[in-house]
Motif scaffolding. Sequence first.
Motif, short mmCIF file in Angstrom:
data_model
loop_
_atom_site.label_atom_id
_atom_site.label_comp_id
_atom_site.label_asym_id
_atom_site.label_seq_id
_atom_site.Cartn_x
_atom_site.Cartn_y
_atom_site.Cartn_z
N SER A 71 0.62 -1.14 0.45
CA SER A 71 -0.21 -0.17 0.27
C SER A 71 0.97 1.86 0.58
CB SER A 71 -1.34 0.11 1.70
OG SER A 71 -0.20 0.19 2.40
N HIS A 72 2.35 1.36 0.13
CA HIS A 72 2.88 2.56 -0.19
C HIS A 72 3.12 2.93 -0.71
CE1 HIS A 72 5.35 -1.39 1.23
NE2 HIS A 72 6.50 -1.00 0.46
N LEU A 73 3.56 1.72 -2.44
CA LEU A 73 3.21 2.31 -3.05
C LEU A 73 2.25 2.28 -4.25
CD1 LEU A 73 5.58 -1.09 -4.33
CD2 LEU A 73 6.51 1.36 -2.78
N THR A 74 1.44 2.71 -3.15
CA THR A 74 -0.24 2.81 -4.32
C THR A 74 -0.87 3.25 -2.83
OG1 THR A 74 0.53 1.64 -6.05
CG2 THR A 74 -1.71 2.37 -5.57
N GLU A 75 -1.19 4.57 -2.48
CA GLU A 75 -1.74 4.62 -1.30
C GLU A 75 -3.21 4.91 -1.26
OE1 GLU A 75 0.43 8.25 -0.80
OE2 GLU A 75 1.78 7.66 0.66
N LYS A 76 -4.15 4.49 -2.36
CA LYS A 76 -5.18 5.00 -1.74
C LYS A 76 -5.62 3.14 -1.63
CE LYS A 76 -6.55 8.27 -5.59
NZ LYS A 76 -7.21 8.21 -7.00
N ARG A 77 -5.10 2.02 -1.55
CA ARG A 77 -5.49 0.89 -1.56
C ARG A 77 -5.23 0.65 0.34
NH1 ARG A 77 -0.93 -2.77 -4.52
NH2 ARG A 77 -1.45 -1.86 -6.17
N GLY A 78 -5.91 -0.59 0.90
CA GLY A 78 -6.09 -0.45 2.18
C GLY A 78 -4.73 -1.49 2.65
N ASP A 79 -4.81 -1.95 3.94
CA ASP A 79 -3.70 -1.51 4.79
C ASP A 79 -4.08 -2.93 5.88
OD1 ASP A 79 -0.80 -3.10 4.83
OD2 ASP A 79 -0.06 -1.37 4.36
N THR A 80 -2.86 -3.33 6.23
CA THR A 80 -2.86 -3.65 7.91
C THR A 80 -1.58 -3.07 9.15
OG1 THR A 80 -3.69 -5.84 6.66
CG2 THR A 80 -3.17 -6.45 8.25
N VAL A 81 -2.41 -3.68 10.21
CA VAL A 81 -1.87 -3.69 11.03
C VAL A 81 -0.73 -4.78 11.66
CG1 VAL A 81 -2.19 -1.06 11.38
CG2 VAL A 81 -3.17 -2.98 12.78
N HIS A 82 0.11 -4.64 12.12
CA HIS A 82 0.47 -5.77 14.01
C HIS A 82 1.47 -5.31 15.35
CE1 HIS A 82 2.01 -10.24 13.80
NE2 HIS A 82 3.17 -9.86 14.11
N LEU A 83 0.88 -6.64 15.64
CA LEU A 83 1.57 -5.96 16.74
C LEU A 83 1.85 -7.35 17.98
CD1 LEU A 83 -0.50 -7.09 19.92
CD2 LEU A 83 -1.74 -5.21 18.96
N ASP A 84 2.81 -7.28 18.90
CA ASP A 84 3.83 -8.01 19.29
C ASP A 84 3.71 -8.24 20.11
OD1 ASP A 84 3.44 -10.37 17.10
OD2 ASP A 84 4.88 -9.10 16.25
N VAL A 85 3.27 -8.43 21.50
CA VAL A 85 4.01 -8.12 23.09
C VAL A 85 3.92 -9.17 24.07
CG1 VAL A 85 2.66 -6.89 25.32
CG2 VAL A 85 2.31 -6.70 22.68
N ILE A 86 4.83 -9.48 24.88
CA ILE A 86 5.63 -10.44 25.47
C ILE A 86 5.77 -9.39 27.04
CG2 ILE A 86 6.74 -12.42 26.42
CD1 ILE A 86 7.99 -12.19 23.52
N ASP A 87 4.93 -10.04 27.97
CA ASP A 87 5.21 -9.21 29.44
C ASP A 87 6.13 -10.18 30.30
OD1 ASP A 87 3.74 -11.74 30.53
OD2 ASP A 87 1.88 -11.14 30.81
N ARG A 88 6.75 -9.54 31.35
CA ARG A 88 7.63 -10.39 32.47
C ARG A 88 7.26 -11.72 32.88
NH1 ARG A 88 6.16 -6.92 38.35
NH2 ARG A 88 4.18 -5.80 37.12
N TRP A 89 5.81 -12.04 32.52
CA TRP A 89 5.38 -13.73 33.01
C TRP A 89 5.08 -14.99 31.88
CZ3 TRP A 89 1.69 -9.07 33.87
CH2 TRP A 89 2.36 -8.70 35.05
N GLY A 90 5.30 -13.97 31.04
CA GLY A 90 5.40 -15.02 29.98
C GLY A 90 4.26 -15.27 28.80
N ASN A 91 3.94 -14.55 29.26
CA ASN A 91 2.61 -14.42 28.28
C ASN A 91 2.75 -13.86 26.98
OD1 ASN A 91 -0.34 -15.56 30.26
ND2 ASN A 91 1.01 -13.31 31.51
N MET A 92 2.18 -14.35 26.03
CA MET A 92 3.08 -13.05 24.83
C MET A 92 1.77 -13.30 23.61
SD MET A 92 5.77 -15.85 23.25
CE MET A 92 6.42 -16.18 24.59
N VAL A 93 1.49 -12.28 22.86
CA VAL A 93 0.85 -12.52 22.07
C VAL A 93 0.91 -11.51 20.52
CG1 VAL A 93 -1.68 -11.35 21.28
CG2 VAL A 93 -1.27 -11.44 23.78
N SER A 94 0.50 -12.42 19.80
CA SER A 94 1.40 -12.10 17.77
C SER A 94 -0.53 -11.85 17.43
CB SER A 94 2.12 -12.71 17.17
OG SER A 94 2.08 -12.41 16.14
#
Length: 593
Positions: free
Chosen positions: A395-418
């Motif tokens: 999308s960064h090459l054709t900005e009228k398109r949609g796009d997507t996001v992403h996240l990754d998180v880990i805490d001190r206890w070892g829980n994690m999310v992608s």
Amino acid sequence: MSDFTTRPEIRGTFGVATSTHWIASAVGMSILEKGGNAFDAAVACALTLQVVEPHLNGPAGDMPAIFHSVKTGKTEVLCAQAVAPVGATVEHYTDQGLTLVPGSGLLSTVVPGAFDGWMLMLRDYGTLSLRDVMQPAIDYARDGHPVLPRVAHTIAGLADYFAKEWPSSAKVWTPGGAAPEPNALFKNPELAATYDRLADSTGDTRDAQIDEARRQWREGFVAEAIFAYLKDAHVMDVSGSSHSAVLAPDDMANWHATYEAPLSYEYEGWTVNKTHAWSQGPVMLQALAILKGFDLGAMDPNGPEFVHIVIEAMKLAYADREAYYGDPDHSDIPMDVLLSDAYNADRRTLISETASLEQRPGRVPGFEHLADAYIERSTRDFNVGAVEAQEPTMSHLTEKRGDTVHLDVIDRWGNMVSATPSGGWLQSNPVIPGLGFPLNSRAQMFWLEHGLPTSLAPGRRPRTTLTPSLAEKDGVRMVFGTPGGDQQDQWQLIWFLRFVHFGMSLQGCMDAPLFHSMHFQGSFFPRDVKPGEMMIEPNVGHETISDLNARGHKITVAEPWTVGRLTAALREKDGLLRAAATPRLMQAYAVGR
């Protein structure tokens, strides 16, 4: 090989958060600092991404997440990819002269899934209150945030269209009749008010309060506003015609996000966990199964042999995606065969020294008709004219398109999310008046013919491209992913292979040049096929590109530092945490301590 990286690899023990926007990463980390866990942080991060990257995702979009819970000791998938409405039949669309589901507008909408998914995760695995995790997103929507240049350019490119065809979008995205200037303070007071009202949901307990917010979304004031608008809406879309919605109140009221076990594959001692075939997630596992028979570690990770073999393996895996994947709740998916050693040993023999220009799905006994159907479909002219792809791929090459996001998180206890949220971007549909967000366009991934795992059918999940990852080995766990439509599992595969085979750091793998194939049929309207075509970043070197050309690949050399938007986080067995984010597009960021 140099140890230099464009950014430091974040290391610590308390927590890490990495996402496709620095503000969202900081919000996730702030939740960890307040005593929240990885699930609280992921929800707050995700809601903020809806505010600061509205051209990439929204509350009415879609979301798969893969996570590990210390409390349960299990790795699971959260499916917030909702289903086609009851009124979404092949005949309803073809009777209107359509050969494809449009890539925008009301006919492209499935049941909104993202918000319910995040609330389900917060209720079952989070610890903080609804107000605590929603407040950062509310604040940025109400008080403003520095609008990304790409958001500003996307809005500017659509401003005339919004004014003429989608006036409710013009009100939100071009306040005062003008698109925002890049980096200017931008506000979305309608979305702030919607989220503030949801955060005020009442209940005798924390769980009851969150469930009330989910009810308000599905049946209360949010649903009421959506269906008050849809009752008379007749909206122009990318097909060049106006259409009305098929989404109905019962569709929203009767759907909710769910949990399921991941699909897993063993590779070089790593267990790689992905979503099932309602997403493209298994395609990465299939590629690994094919590549298992090659000595990749003996190759140059930027050399022509490595690139060629990986590209050819991906062509084979993606051909099977197009033939066989779909919602397992509605179709028999032969995944046991597709991931078997014998099947992939045969597939491996198809890789030669030259680029294949053929679509080559495997022949699975009893399913051969699906392979034949894909081969025929890949040659078909859908008579939709010269239309820009309605996809998040580049999308960064054709900005009228949609796009997507992403996240990754880990805490001190070892829980994690992608998680890889997407859909409901500002280009997909008009803003619902009074709510501050549009509906999604995920139905464009269905086919308007019967007999396929991806045929449009009521209650069926579209075969989404969204595909987060969680891998584990000897007590080490890591989460990773990227936006990118059909490229998501290609970029993740390349990143993972370099990490596993070449001893590169998380950030070193982020910085290495990327490539991908466009050979197979695209998932998004207008469903293009580009036999033999691939894109590669120039910093692989001239010799690699020349060699690939000589092998018959049809190469587009991208601008430097433009391919991929990966992020990743890892927890060592002793509790040490690591995180990284791509420098490309200059907005993804990893934080932690």
